[in-house]
Design a protein around this motif. Structure first.
Motif, short mmCIF file in Angstrom:
data_model
loop_
_atom_site.label_atom_id
_atom_site.label_comp_id
_atom_site.label_asym_id
_atom_site.label_seq_id
_atom_site.Cartn_x
_atom_site.Cartn_y
_atom_site.Cartn_z
N ALA A 70 -5.15 -4.90 -4.45
CA ALA A 70 -4.51 -4.42 -3.22
C ALA A 70 -4.73 -5.57 -1.73
CB ALA A 70 -5.03 -3.10 -2.71
N ASN A 71 -5.72 -6.43 -2.13
CA ASN A 71 -5.99 -7.41 -1.05
C ASN A 71 -5.13 -8.52 -1.10
OD1 ASN A 71 -7.20 -8.77 0.76
ND2 ASN A 71 -9.27 -8.33 0.04
N THR A 72 -3.83 -8.50 -0.56
CA THR A 72 -2.70 -9.26 -0.77
C THR A 72 -3.04 -10.30 0.13
OG1 THR A 72 -1.53 -8.20 1.02
CG2 THR A 72 -0.95 -7.61 -1.26
N GLY A 73 -3.80 -10.46 1.29
CA GLY A 73 -4.05 -11.59 1.98
C GLY A 73 -4.81 -12.50 1.46
N ILE A 74 -5.98 -12.04 0.57
CA ILE A 74 -6.91 -12.82 -0.11
C ILE A 74 -6.28 -13.42 -1.44
CG2 ILE A 74 -9.10 -13.42 -1.22
CD1 ILE A 74 -9.44 -12.83 1.66
N GLY A 107 -18.03 8.74 -19.04
CA GLY A 107 -18.62 9.06 -17.61
C GLY A 107 -18.19 8.04 -16.67
N PHE A 108 -17.65 6.85 -17.22
CA PHE A 108 -17.60 5.65 -16.11
C PHE A 108 -16.09 5.96 -15.33
CE2 PHE A 108 -20.38 3.77 -18.97
CZ PHE A 108 -21.10 2.81 -18.47
N ARG A 109 -15.99 5.39 -14.07
CA ARG A 109 -14.78 5.61 -13.34
C ARG A 109 -14.41 4.30 -12.70
NH1 ARG A 109 -15.59 5.23 -7.68
NH2 ARG A 109 -17.59 5.20 -6.90
N LEU A 110 -13.02 4.06 -12.37
CA LEU A 110 -12.67 2.99 -11.96
C LEU A 110 -13.13 2.62 -10.53
CD1 LEU A 110 -10.66 0.52 -12.46
CD2 LEU A 110 -8.87 1.67 -11.30
N LEU A 111 -13.96 1.60 -10.39
CA LEU A 111 -14.39 1.17 -9.32
C LEU A 111 -13.44 0.07 -8.37
CD1 LEU A 111 -18.02 0.38 -10.13
CD2 LEU A 111 -17.01 2.48 -9.26
N ARG A 112 -12.84 -0.68 -9.31
CA ARG A 112 -11.86 -1.97 -8.68
C ARG A 112 -10.95 -2.26 -9.66
NH1 ARG A 112 -14.06 -8.08 -7.01
NH2 ARG A 112 -12.99 -8.16 -5.08
N ASP A 113 -9.69 -2.63 -9.00
CA ASP A 113 -8.62 -2.82 -9.82
C ASP A 113 -8.32 -4.31 -9.11
OD1 ASP A 113 -6.47 -3.54 -11.22
OD2 ASP A 113 -5.00 -1.83 -10.43
N GLY A 114 -9.02 -5.47 -10.10
CA GLY A 114 -8.94 -6.58 -9.39
C GLY A 114 -8.12 -7.92 -9.94
N MET A 115 -8.21 -9.02 -9.36
CA MET A 115 -7.44 -10.06 -9.86
C MET A 115 -8.59 -11.33 -9.89
SD MET A 115 -4.16 -9.72 -7.39
CE MET A 115 -3.14 -11.08 -8.43
N ARG A 164 -10.54 -5.03 -14.32
CA ARG A 164 -10.65 -3.58 -13.85
C ARG A 164 -12.27 -3.24 -14.04
NH1 ARG A 164 -6.33 -0.05 -13.81
NH2 ARG A 164 -7.24 1.46 -14.81
N GLU A 165 -12.88 -3.19 -12.85
CA GLU A 165 -14.32 -2.83 -13.02
C GLU A 165 -14.69 -1.42 -12.99
OE1 GLU A 165 -16.03 -4.92 -9.65
OE2 GLU A 165 -15.04 -6.88 -10.34
N PHE A 166 -15.36 -0.83 -13.96
CA PHE A 166 -15.83 0.46 -14.27
C PHE A 166 -17.25 0.54 -13.79
CE2 PHE A 166 -11.98 -0.24 -16.67
CZ PHE A 166 -11.17 1.10 -16.26
N GLY A 167 -17.83 1.86 -13.46
CA GLY A 167 -19.01 2.03 -13.18
C GLY A 167 -19.26 3.48 -13.23
N ARG A 168 -20.67 3.57 -13.53
CA ARG A 168 -21.17 5.13 -13.68
C ARG A 168 -22.79 5.02 -12.70
NH1 ARG A 168 -23.13 8.17 -18.84
NH2 ARG A 168 -24.33 9.11 -17.20
N THR A 178 -11.73 -3.67 5.37
CA THR A 178 -11.63 -4.31 4.42
C THR A 178 -10.48 -3.55 3.40
OG1 THR A 178 -12.50 -5.42 2.30
CG2 THR A 178 -13.41 -3.31 3.26
N ALA A 179 -9.58 -4.29 2.60
CA ALA A 179 -8.62 -3.89 1.49
C ALA A 179 -9.41 -4.10 0.29
CB ALA A 179 -7.55 -4.71 1.48
N ASP A 180 -10.66 -4.50 -0.02
CA ASP A 180 -11.62 -4.48 -0.99
C ASP A 180 -12.23 -3.26 -1.19
OD1 ASP A 180 -14.18 -5.14 -2.84
OD2 ASP A 180 -13.09 -6.93 -2.77
N ALA A 181 -11.99 -2.54 -2.38
CA ALA A 181 -12.74 -1.23 -2.71
C ALA A 181 -14.10 -1.22 -2.51
CB ALA A 181 -12.04 -0.58 -3.80
N ASP A 182 -14.70 -2.12 -3.28
CA ASP A 182 -16.28 -2.26 -3.43
C ASP A 182 -16.80 -2.56 -2.05
OD1 ASP A 182 -18.39 -2.53 -4.90
OD2 ASP A 182 -18.62 -4.56 -4.88
N LEU A 183 -16.23 -3.34 -1.29
CA LEU A 183 -16.73 -3.66 0.16
C LEU A 183 -16.58 -2.26 0.77
CD1 LEU A 183 -15.61 -7.36 0.82
CD2 LEU A 183 -17.61 -6.47 0.00
N ALA A 184 -15.44 -1.72 0.89
CA ALA A 184 -15.18 -0.34 1.59
C ALA A 184 -16.32 0.47 1.45
CB ALA A 184 -13.63 0.17 1.33
N ASP A 185 -16.48 0.67 0.00
CA ASP A 185 -17.71 1.61 -0.38
C ASP A 185 -18.95 1.23 0.22
OD1 ASP A 185 -15.83 3.04 -2.05
OD2 ASP A 185 -16.47 2.19 -3.91
#
Length: 309
Positions: free
Chosen positions: A282-286, A132-140, A302-306, A181-188
């Motif tokens: 996706a945050n190419t600027g940072i 039941g976890f989903r991808l929250l962030r594809d990060g570097m 890759r950060e997953f959460g539920r 923001t291009a950051d998925a977590d911050l956008a949420d």
């Protein structure tokens, strides 16, 4: 039948049992450090057993001082058994819910790296999704060390610290940096709380990190307007850049690079020999800001959460 039990005080080496020598040593050091910091607690360390045999092990994590776990720090099982991972994850999620957690996260790093050396990323991702976890962030993840020089500072920005600025102004500017923001977590966070509420959320989160108030700064542009936010800090494992933000009207001027450079300088002056930073792929600027300051993209995360509701 599969059960989950907390380990006893003399069982912490179960986390390194059966691993390669390098991974075992890394896990022992990690568990010891996190227990000492209070981010992992003995009662949050579990062994899953099926019919009397060990099926897996896991440990929950929170920032020091927090009473409710927020993520899974360690997760090991027999990844060749496609049912084992989801089974252990469901048990751990249920225990986290019993401990008061409303949501739970897990970070999956590639390539395998210390301290966890996750050698089965495909199987782990499949188990997370099945539980039941989903991808929250594809990060570097990026790292600077003292093998590189402290980056040159950008004299276009004048930095003023939190004690001088005051919380309300700081939070207001912090929220503005998250617009678009291009950051998925911050956008949420913005979607859930609005810009000012997201500023409060990040401010309260960063307040839990080990830091000095004067490290948290706003950089002012030559015209005197607030342009960027710098929040370097330490977590229980390492020095981190924390939050990098630029308000919309001052973007595309290289200020993100200036903020990363400022964070490194502050942390290096405080004795840090290594500094880590994160960003969305996706945050190419940072990403460019880290690379321009001598950081190495040492791992992708890759950060997953539920939800546990």
């Amino acid at each position: 039948m599969t059960t989950l039990r907390s380990i006893s005080a003399d069982e912490k080496d179960l986390f390194s049992e059966g691993e390669t020598a390098e991974k075992a040593a890394s896990l022992r050091a990690y568990v010891d450090a996190q227990l000492e910091a209070g981010s992992i607690r003995p009662e949050w360390c579990f062994v899953a057993e099926r019919d009397g045999a060990q099926l897996g092990r896991a440990a929950l994590y929170a920032l020091p001082g927090a009473d409710v776990p927020a993520s899974i720090a360690l997760l090991e099982t027999s990844w060749e058994d496609a049912d084992a991972g989801p089974e252990v994850l469901r048990l751990v999620a249920a225990r986290a819910r019993d401990l008061g957690a409303a949501a739970l996260e897990y970070a999956l790093d590639t390539p395998p790296s210390a301290p966890r050396f996750q050698f089965h990323p495909a199987e782990q991702e499949a188990a997370l999704r099945a539980a039941g976890f989903r991808l929250l962030r594809d990060g570097m993840r990026w790292r600077w060390t003292t093998d590189a020089p402290v980056p040159p500072q950008d004299d276009r920005l004048t930095f003023r610290p939190l004690p001088e600025i005051g919380r309300e102004t700081f939070v207001d500017v912090l929220g503005r940096t998250m617009e678009g923001t291009a950051d998925a977590d911050l956008a949420d966070g913005v979607a859930a709380h609005g810009l000012h509420g997201a500023g409060e959320w990040i401010f309260d989160l960063m307040a839990k990190f080990d830091h000095r108030d004067e490290w948290y700064e706003i950089g002012f542009a030559p015209d005197g307007s607030p342009a960027a936010v710098s929040m370097p800090a330490r977590n229980p494992s390492e020095a981190v850049i924390g939050h990098v933000g630029v308000v919309p009207e001052h973007r595309r001027r290289g200020y993100a690079t200036a903020v990363v450079a400022r964070g490194v300088a502050v942390l290096a002056a405080a004795g840090a020999t290594s500094v880590v930073g994160d960003c969305d792929a996706a945050n190419t600027g940072i990403a460019r800001a880290f690379a321009a300051n001598g950081f190495d993209n040492f791992v992708n995360r890759r950060e997953f959460g539920r939800s546990l509701g």
